[in-house]
Design a protein around this motif. Structure first.
Motif, PDB file in Angstrom:
ATOM      1  N   UNK A   1       0.846  -1.175   0.000  1.00 19.27           N
ATOM      2  CA  UNK A   1       0.000   0.000   0.000  1.00 19.27           C
ATOM      3  C   UNK A   1       0.895   1.244   0.000  1.00 19.27           C
ATOM      4  N   UNK A   2       0.472   2.246  -0.712  1.00 21.20           N
ATOM      5  CA  UNK A   2       1.215   3.498  -0.790  1.00 21.20           C
ATOM      6  C   UNK A   2       0.757   4.449   0.311  1.00 21.20           C
ATOM      7  N   UNK A   3       1.670   5.333   0.729  1.00 18.89           N
ATOM      8  CA  UNK A   3       1.346   6.282   1.792  1.00 18.89           C
ATOM      9  C   UNK A   3       0.098   7.099   1.473  1.00 18.89           C
ATOM     10  N   UNK A   4      -0.123   7.399   0.208  1.00 22.30           N
ATOM     11  CA  UNK A   4      -1.296   8.212  -0.154  1.00 22.30           C
ATOM     12  C   UNK A   4      -2.609   7.503   0.177  1.00 22.30           C
ATOM     13  N   UNK A   5      -2.546   6.184   0.368  1.00 30.12           N
ATOM     14  CA  UNK A   5      -3.741   5.405   0.697  1.00 30.12           C
ATOM     15  C   UNK A   5      -3.852   5.093   2.185  1.00 30.12           C
ATOM     16  N   UNK A  14       3.436   2.222  10.738  1.00 32.55           N
ATOM     17  CA  UNK A  14       4.545   2.256   9.795  1.00 32.55           C
ATOM     18  C   UNK A  14       5.857   2.617  10.505  1.00 32.55           C
ATOM     19  N   UNK A  15       6.871   1.761  10.381  1.00 26.20           N
ATOM     20  CA  UNK A  15       8.150   1.950  11.075  1.00 26.20           C
ATOM     21  C   UNK A  15       8.827   3.259  10.688  1.00 26.20           C
ATOM     22  N   UNK A  16       8.843   3.607   9.405  1.00 31.89           N
ATOM     23  CA  UNK A  16       9.499   4.837   8.958  1.00 31.89           C
ATOM     24  C   UNK A  16       8.779   6.064   9.516  1.00 31.89           C
ATOM     25  N   UNK A  17       7.469   6.014   9.579  1.00 33.38           N
ATOM     26  CA  UNK A  17       6.693   7.104  10.173  1.00 33.38           C
ATOM     27  C   UNK A  17       6.963   7.177  11.679  1.00 33.38           C
ATOM     28  N   UNK A  18       6.981   6.032  12.345  1.00 34.59           N
ATOM     29  CA  UNK A  18       7.282   5.990  13.783  1.00 34.59           C
ATOM     30  C   UNK A  18       8.643   6.615  14.069  1.00 34.59           C
ATOM     31  N   UNK A  19       9.626   6.275  13.246  1.00 31.31           N
ATOM     32  CA  UNK A  19      10.969   6.840  13.437  1.00 31.31           C
ATOM     33  C   UNK A  19      10.941   8.359  13.372  1.00 31.31           C
ATOM     34  N   UNK A  20      10.155   8.901  12.464  1.00 33.15           N
ATOM     35  CA  UNK A  20      10.057  10.352  12.319  1.00 33.15           C
ATOM     36  C   UNK A  20       9.512  11.002  13.588  1.00 33.15           C
ATOM     37  N   UNK A  21       8.574  10.353  14.228  1.00 33.94           N
ATOM     38  CA  UNK A  21       7.968  10.920  15.426  1.00 33.94           C
ATOM     39  C   UNK A  21       8.803  10.630  16.670  1.00 33.94           C
ATOM     40  N   UNK A  22       9.287   9.409  16.799  1.00 33.30           N
ATOM     41  CA  UNK A  22       9.962   8.979  18.022  1.00 33.30           C
ATOM     42  C   UNK A  22      11.440   9.344  18.032  1.00 33.30           C
ATOM     43  N   UNK A  23      12.112   9.162  16.890  1.00 33.26           N
ATOM     44  CA  UNK A  23      13.535   9.459  16.784  1.00 33.26           C
ATOM     45  C   UNK A  23      13.808  10.176  15.469  1.00 33.26           C
ATOM     46  N   UNK A  24      13.348  11.410  15.358  1.00 38.30           N
ATOM     47  CA  UNK A  24      13.492  12.114  14.081  1.00 38.30           C
ATOM     48  C   UNK A  24      14.954  12.385  13.734  1.00 38.30           C
ATOM     49  N   UNK A  25      15.215  12.417  12.433  1.00 39.46           N
ATOM     50  CA  UNK A  25      16.537  12.791  11.941  1.00 39.46           C
ATOM     51  C   UNK A  25      16.343  13.556  10.640  1.00 39.46           C
ATOM     52  N   UNK A  31      11.918  13.798   4.301  1.00 39.17           N
ATOM     53  CA  UNK A  31      10.938  12.986   3.574  1.00 39.17           C
ATOM     54  C   UNK A  31       9.520  13.372   3.949  1.00 39.17           C
ATOM     55  N   UNK A  32       9.200  13.360   5.237  1.00 39.35           N
ATOM     56  CA  UNK A  32       7.807  13.569   5.645  1.00 39.35           C
ATOM     57  C   UNK A  32       7.333  14.994   5.408  1.00 39.35           C
ATOM     58  N   UNK A  33       8.192  15.972   5.630  1.00 38.73           N
ATOM     59  CA  UNK A  33       7.784  17.354   5.359  1.00 38.73           C
ATOM     60  C   UNK A  33       7.505  17.556   3.873  1.00 38.73           C
ATOM     61  N   UNK A  34       8.345  16.980   3.011  1.00 43.37           N
ATOM     62  CA  UNK A  34       8.104  17.069   1.556  1.00 43.37           C
ATOM     63  C   UNK A  34       6.872  16.278   1.159  1.00 43.37           C
ATOM     64  N   UNK A  35       6.699  15.111   1.751  1.00 39.38           N
ATOM     65  CA  UNK A  35       5.543  14.280   1.405  1.00 39.38           C
ATOM     66  C   UNK A  35       4.245  15.004   1.765  1.00 39.38           C
TER      67      UNK A  35
END
Length: 69
Positions: A1-5, A14-25, A31-35
């Motif tokens: 599934x794509x993020x848009x869905x 989602x692990x990559x999303x969790x990383x952004x919130x819990x341990x951002x870099x 990625x997330x700001x552009x997305x």
């Protein structure tokens, strides 16, 4: 599934999303700001998922020396 869905629950799982919130870099921030800029229709859902993940208190559990042995 794509993020848009994704639903809020999908983002939370989602692990990559969790990383952004819990341990951002720099990578996750970029990625997330552009997305979000490219998918304004999902901004509210992303914010909901961010808020839920941010309120979870993750406890670090370290084994005792005895448990390690």
């Amino acid at each position: 599934m794509e993020y848009k869905d994704f639903s809020a629950a999908d983002f939370i799982c989602d692990k990559f999303f969790q990383d952004w919130i819990i341990q951002p870099n720099q990578e996750t921030d970029t990625f997330w700001n552009n997305w979000i800029l490219q998918h304004q229709e999902k901004k509210e859902i992303v914010e909901e998922a961010k808020n839920i993940l941010s309120t979870i208190n993750f406890k670090e559990h370290l084994p005792t020396e005895e448990q390690v042995r």
